[in-house]
Design a protein around this motif. Structure first.
Motif, short mmCIF file in Angstrom:
data_model
loop_
_atom_site.label_atom_id
_atom_site.label_comp_id
_atom_site.label_asym_id
_atom_site.label_seq_id
_atom_site.Cartn_x
_atom_site.Cartn_y
_atom_site.Cartn_z
N ALA A 116 0.87 -1.18 0.00
CA ALA A 116 0.00 0.00 0.00
C ALA A 116 0.90 1.23 0.00
CB ALA A 116 -0.91 0.02 1.23
N ALA A 117 0.34 2.35 -0.42
CA ALA A 117 1.10 3.61 -0.39
C ALA A 117 0.16 4.72 0.09
CB ALA A 117 1.65 3.94 -1.78
N ALA A 118 0.72 5.67 0.80
CA ALA A 118 -0.10 6.78 1.31
C ALA A 118 0.69 8.08 1.23
CB ALA A 118 -0.53 6.52 2.75
N ARG A 119 -0.08 9.17 1.16
CA ARG A 119 0.50 10.52 1.11
C ARG A 119 -0.03 11.30 2.31
NH1 ARG A 119 -1.57 15.73 -0.84
NH2 ARG A 119 0.13 16.93 -1.78
N GLU A 154 5.59 4.19 0.56
CA GLU A 154 5.09 2.93 0.03
C GLU A 154 5.62 1.81 0.92
OE1 GLU A 154 6.70 1.72 -3.73
OE2 GLU A 154 5.56 -0.14 -3.61
N ALA A 200 1.82 9.15 6.97
CA ALA A 200 1.80 8.34 5.74
C ALA A 200 2.12 6.88 6.05
CB ALA A 200 2.80 8.91 4.72
N MET A 218 -0.88 5.10 7.81
CA MET A 218 -1.98 4.78 6.89
C MET A 218 -1.60 3.64 5.94
SD MET A 218 -4.22 7.29 4.52
CE MET A 218 -5.60 7.57 5.61
N ALA A 219 -0.40 3.71 5.38
CA ALA A 219 0.02 2.68 4.41
C ALA A 219 0.18 1.33 5.10
CB ALA A 219 1.32 3.10 3.73
N GLU A 241 -3.20 -0.25 6.09
CA GLU A 241 -3.89 -0.73 4.89
C GLU A 241 -3.26 -2.04 4.38
OE1 GLU A 241 -6.54 0.22 3.26
OE2 GLU A 241 -6.27 -0.83 1.33
N ALA A 242 -1.93 -2.03 4.31
CA ALA A 242 -1.25 -3.21 3.74
C ALA A 242 -1.47 -4.45 4.59
CB ALA A 242 0.25 -2.92 3.59
N LEU A 293 -4.68 7.33 0.88
CA LEU A 293 -4.01 6.25 0.15
C LEU A 293 -3.78 6.69 -1.28
CD1 LEU A 293 -6.12 3.25 1.48
CD2 LEU A 293 -3.71 3.75 2.04
N CYS A 325 0.01 2.46 -5.65
CA CYS A 325 1.40 2.04 -5.52
C CYS A 325 2.10 2.29 -6.86
CB CYS A 325 1.50 0.56 -5.20
SG CYS A 325 1.11 0.21 -3.49
#
Ligand code: PMV
Length: 330
Positions: free
Chosen positions: A6-9, A47, A114, A117-118, A121-122, A326, A329
């Motif tokens: 997962a990736a987050a900003r 990420e 970030a 959150m990532a 989620e992952a 999110l 990726c």
């Protein structure tokens, strides 16, 4: 197993009522609440890929392997998320700050927001926004405020486990039109980290108790100023609150002097602008970079004046930004 990715900003934030003192250093529980503005475009994108083939976490920052201290802090935080998920898998973490690295700008708020959150989620950990904010807080207190973004209030809470100490937005990014102009005076790393600085101030500054009382009262006033969209009132509170925080820190033993000459000159320049009629107010975190809170109409004038202060190497113009989100990726 295929890696879970997962990736987050998330954006950095600047506190207008500062968090500076912990009621619990382990859980990053603050002695008083704080209020901040998320800073667009100061972003971190992180990420994460959990992979059972890894023998340890592999952390990279800005395209290069992270230094051991950064990597250890990342692993300590991931251990909390792994605990929530009931998993032991290590991860590959790739973090990039979208602002000049080495600009001396705090990236722990955007970074841990970030990452929280990532990672959640992952690993399939389902959290509400308050729960995610409380999780990000474990990495760095100010990260709690980068989860909701906008103008956020992080309440101190009273529970020992910290479940009531999270941030929520009291205004969205477009609800209150204001600007923050950041002056970069010293690109080097901080001499004293914020946890050490807060603990020294709490345990040795004769002004600590009055600082905390002041911060509590300022928070009530600042929330009212945001609700009224009253920039002048909010700016006056922000400036006096920053000066009170630095006053308490200066009185610690040994005293914590975060400012350099350019920071002081910037304070005077911003006050001079105000005397000339601009809506501009000074603030500064536990470092030497001055920041001006101002109206959109005054942004150009403030930016030019701040850039002209000897020792200010560059400026970054910011506006209120969104909460963590999110992203796809890469
Ligand atoms: O989140 P930390 O532990 O880096 O602490 C941040 C402290 C200040 O930047 C000085 C104030 C604040 O509220 O952001």
């Amino acid at each position: 197993m295929t890696a879970r990715r997962a990736a987050a900003r998330a954006l950095a934030n600047v506190a207008l009522v500062k968090y500076f003192g912990k009621r619990d250093p382990l859980l990053n529980l603050p002695a008083a609440g704080s209020l901040s503005v998320a800073l667009e475009p100061l972003e971190t994108v992180t990420e994460i890929a959990f992979d059972e083939d890894l023998q340890g976490d592999a952390v990279s920052l800005g395209g290069a392997p992270a230094d051991p201290a950064f990597a250890a802090r990342t692993t300590a935080f991931l251990d909390i998320v792994r605990g929530l998920a009931g998993r032991a898998t290590f991860a590959r973490v790739t973090t990039r700050n979208g602002f000049p690295t080495g600009a001396g700008l705090a990236s722990s708020a955007s970074g841990f927001a970030a990452l929280a959150m990532a990672a959640a989620e992952a690993l399939g950990v389902e959290l509400t926004e308050p729960e995610l904010s409380a999780l990000a807080r474990r990495g760095s207190g100010s990260a709690a405020r980068s989860i909701p973004g906008g103008i956020a209030v992080w309440m101190a809470g009273t529970l020992a486990d910290g479940t009531d100490s999270f941030a929520r937005a009291i205004a969205g990014p477009r609800d209150f039109d204001l600007r923050i102009v950041v002056g970069v005076t010293d690109p080097g790393p901080k001499a004293v980290g914020s946890t050490v600085a807060m603990e020294r101030t709490r345990t040795t500054s004769p002004y600590y108790a009055s600082w905390i009382e002041t911060a509590r009262a300022d928070l009530v006033d600042a929330i009212a100023a945001v609700e009224a969209r009253d920039l002048e009132r909010l700016g006056e509170i922000a400036e006096r609150n920053a000066l009170a925080m630095h006053g308490a820190a200066l009185a610690a033993r040994p005293g914590l002097a975060f400012w350099n000459g350019a920071t002081v000159d910037a304070l005077h320049s911003i006050r001079a602008l105000r005397a000339e009629g601009s809506l501009a107010f000074f603030t500064c975190d536990a470092g030497p970079q001055p920041k001006a809170l101002c109206s959109p109409a005054d942004e150009d004038t403030v930016a030019a004046r701040l850039a002209a202060v000897p020792g200010v190497r560059s400026i970054i113009r910011c506006r209120p930004g969104a909460g963590a989100a999110l992203v796809a990726c890469p």
